[in-house]
Write a protein that holds these residues in place. Sequence first.
Motif, mmCIF file in Angstrom:
data_model
loop_
_atom_site.group_PDB
_atom_site.id
_atom_site.type_symbol
_atom_site.label_atom_id
_atom_site.label_comp_id
_atom_site.label_asym_id
_atom_site.label_seq_id
_atom_site.Cartn_x
_atom_site.Cartn_y
_atom_site.Cartn_z
ATOM 1 N N UNK A 1 -18.058 3.592 1.736
ATOM 2 C CA UNK A 1 -17.371 2.396 2.211
ATOM 3 C C UNK A 1 -15.866 2.615 2.172
ATOM 4 N N UNK A 2 -15.153 1.865 3.033
ATOM 5 C CA UNK A 2 -13.701 1.990 3.145
ATOM 6 C C UNK A 2 -13.059 0.635 2.916
ATOM 7 N N UNK A 3 -12.132 0.579 1.966
ATOM 8 C CA UNK A 3 -11.405 -0.655 1.655
ATOM 9 C C UNK A 3 -9.933 -0.388 1.951
ATOM 10 N N UNK A 4 -9.377 -1.096 2.930
ATOM 11 C CA UNK A 4 -7.992 -0.870 3.329
ATOM 12 C C UNK A 4 -7.030 -1.610 2.395
ATOM 13 N N UNK A 5 -5.735 -1.406 2.637
ATOM 14 C CA UNK A 5 -4.715 -2.108 1.839
ATOM 15 C C UNK A 5 -4.712 -3.598 2.182
ATOM 16 N N UNK A 6 -4.022 -4.378 1.343
ATOM 17 C CA UNK A 6 -3.927 -5.836 1.540
ATOM 18 C C UNK A 6 -5.305 -6.481 1.627
ATOM 19 N N UNK B 1 -6.179 -7.782 5.256
ATOM 20 C CA UNK B 1 -6.208 -9.228 5.359
ATOM 21 C C UNK B 1 -7.470 -9.883 4.850
ATOM 22 N N UNK B 2 -8.435 -9.099 4.372
ATOM 23 C CA UNK B 2 -9.683 -9.679 3.865
ATOM 24 C C UNK B 2 -9.457 -10.288 2.483
ATOM 25 N N UNK B 3 -9.991 -11.490 2.292
ATOM 26 C CA UNK B 3 -9.957 -12.201 1.009
ATOM 27 C C UNK B 3 -11.397 -12.592 0.696
ATOM 28 N N UNK B 4 -12.047 -11.825 -0.156
ATOM 29 C CA UNK B 4 -13.482 -11.965 -0.382
ATOM 30 C C UNK B 4 -13.715 -12.562 -1.762
ATOM 31 N N UNK C 1 -13.660 5.143 -0.156
ATOM 32 C CA UNK C 1 -12.197 5.167 -0.083
ATOM 33 C C UNK C 1 -11.678 3.765 -0.370
ATOM 34 N N UNK C 2 -10.848 3.642 -1.386
ATOM 35 C CA UNK C 2 -10.244 2.362 -1.760
ATOM 36 C C UNK C 2 -8.732 2.553 -1.772
ATOM 37 N N UNK C 3 -8.032 1.844 -0.904
ATOM 38 C CA UNK C 3 -6.579 1.981 -0.845
ATOM 39 C C UNK C 3 -5.973 1.560 -2.180
ATOM 40 N N UNK C 4 -4.990 2.275 -2.676
ATOM 41 C CA UNK C 4 -4.422 1.943 -3.990
ATOM 42 C C UNK C 4 -3.798 0.555 -4.077
ATOM 43 N N UNK C 5 -3.453 -0.053 -2.936
ATOM 44 C CA UNK C 5 -2.875 -1.398 -2.965
ATOM 45 C C UNK C 5 -3.920 -2.511 -2.848
ATOM 46 N N UNK C 6 -5.182 -2.144 -2.661
ATOM 47 C CA UNK C 6 -6.237 -3.168 -2.634
ATOM 48 C C UNK C 6 -6.408 -3.747 -4.034
ATOM 49 N N UNK C 7 -6.703 -5.055 -4.090
ATOM 50 C CA UNK C 7 -6.881 -5.741 -5.374
ATOM 51 C C UNK C 7 -8.376 -6.008 -5.570
#
Length: 259
Positions: A24-29, A47-50, A7-13
């Motif tokens: 795996x799950x990737x939230x927004x922002x 809030x993650x910046x990887x 699952x990858x939130x559409x607002x994730x970059x």
Amino acid sequence: MNQPLAYIHPQAKIARNVVIEPFSTIHKNVEIDEGTWIGPNVTIFEGARIGKNVKIYPGASISSVPQDLKYAGEDTETFIGDNTVIREYVTISRGTNDKWKTVVGSNCLLMAYVHIAHDCIVGNNCILANAVQMAGHVNVEDYAIIGGSSALHQFVKVGAHVMISGGSLVRKDVPPYTKAAREPLTYCGINSIGLRRRGFSPEKIGEIQEIYRYLFMKGLNNSKALDLIEVELPPSKERDEIINFIRNSDRGVMKGYSY
């Protein structure tokens, strides 16, 4: 990489060549830079910046809500530097309104079951062995190595090039270039092997050893030892780094050497 079972939130970059494994799950922002691999069953919260070429192994939880009752939902971040490896079931909390961020630097290795709490700052090229538990607001400087199952009290500072023995209870600050072990945590010499591996000359290692003889082996209190170091030993980057670390210690530094 488009992974239909993640699952990858559409607002994730997410950079184009990031690999995200199933479940795996990737939230927004969230921002994930190129070349990074996200293993299966990883959760990356807001809030993650990887950075680039990071490897995150199964079960890890990145940028979770702080385990701090004062946290009131403020927008905070977690920064993971380039080339860092995060092994299985590592947990990293995002910041609170103290620092507004939690930071892990570049080229670090966080072994399985490490916990890094809110507002911690971990420098570059650090190794945290299995099950190191780090409370909030801890600061670990570059090239530090912390042995497995060690526990670090909140607000503790660990200096650069330090090596801490496995199973240690770190209640006091650990000055740069030292080895620490025993209970209570005690100075056990300087990290001469690590310093040689990183290109420190024999002369520079000898200079650092002499500084710590004043601090930990002459029976002086810290204030008197620091005054004598400034008067009797030549100025250098390392000397001044050690002096400033100890003078600015809020929790006090670990015990000196004893038989």
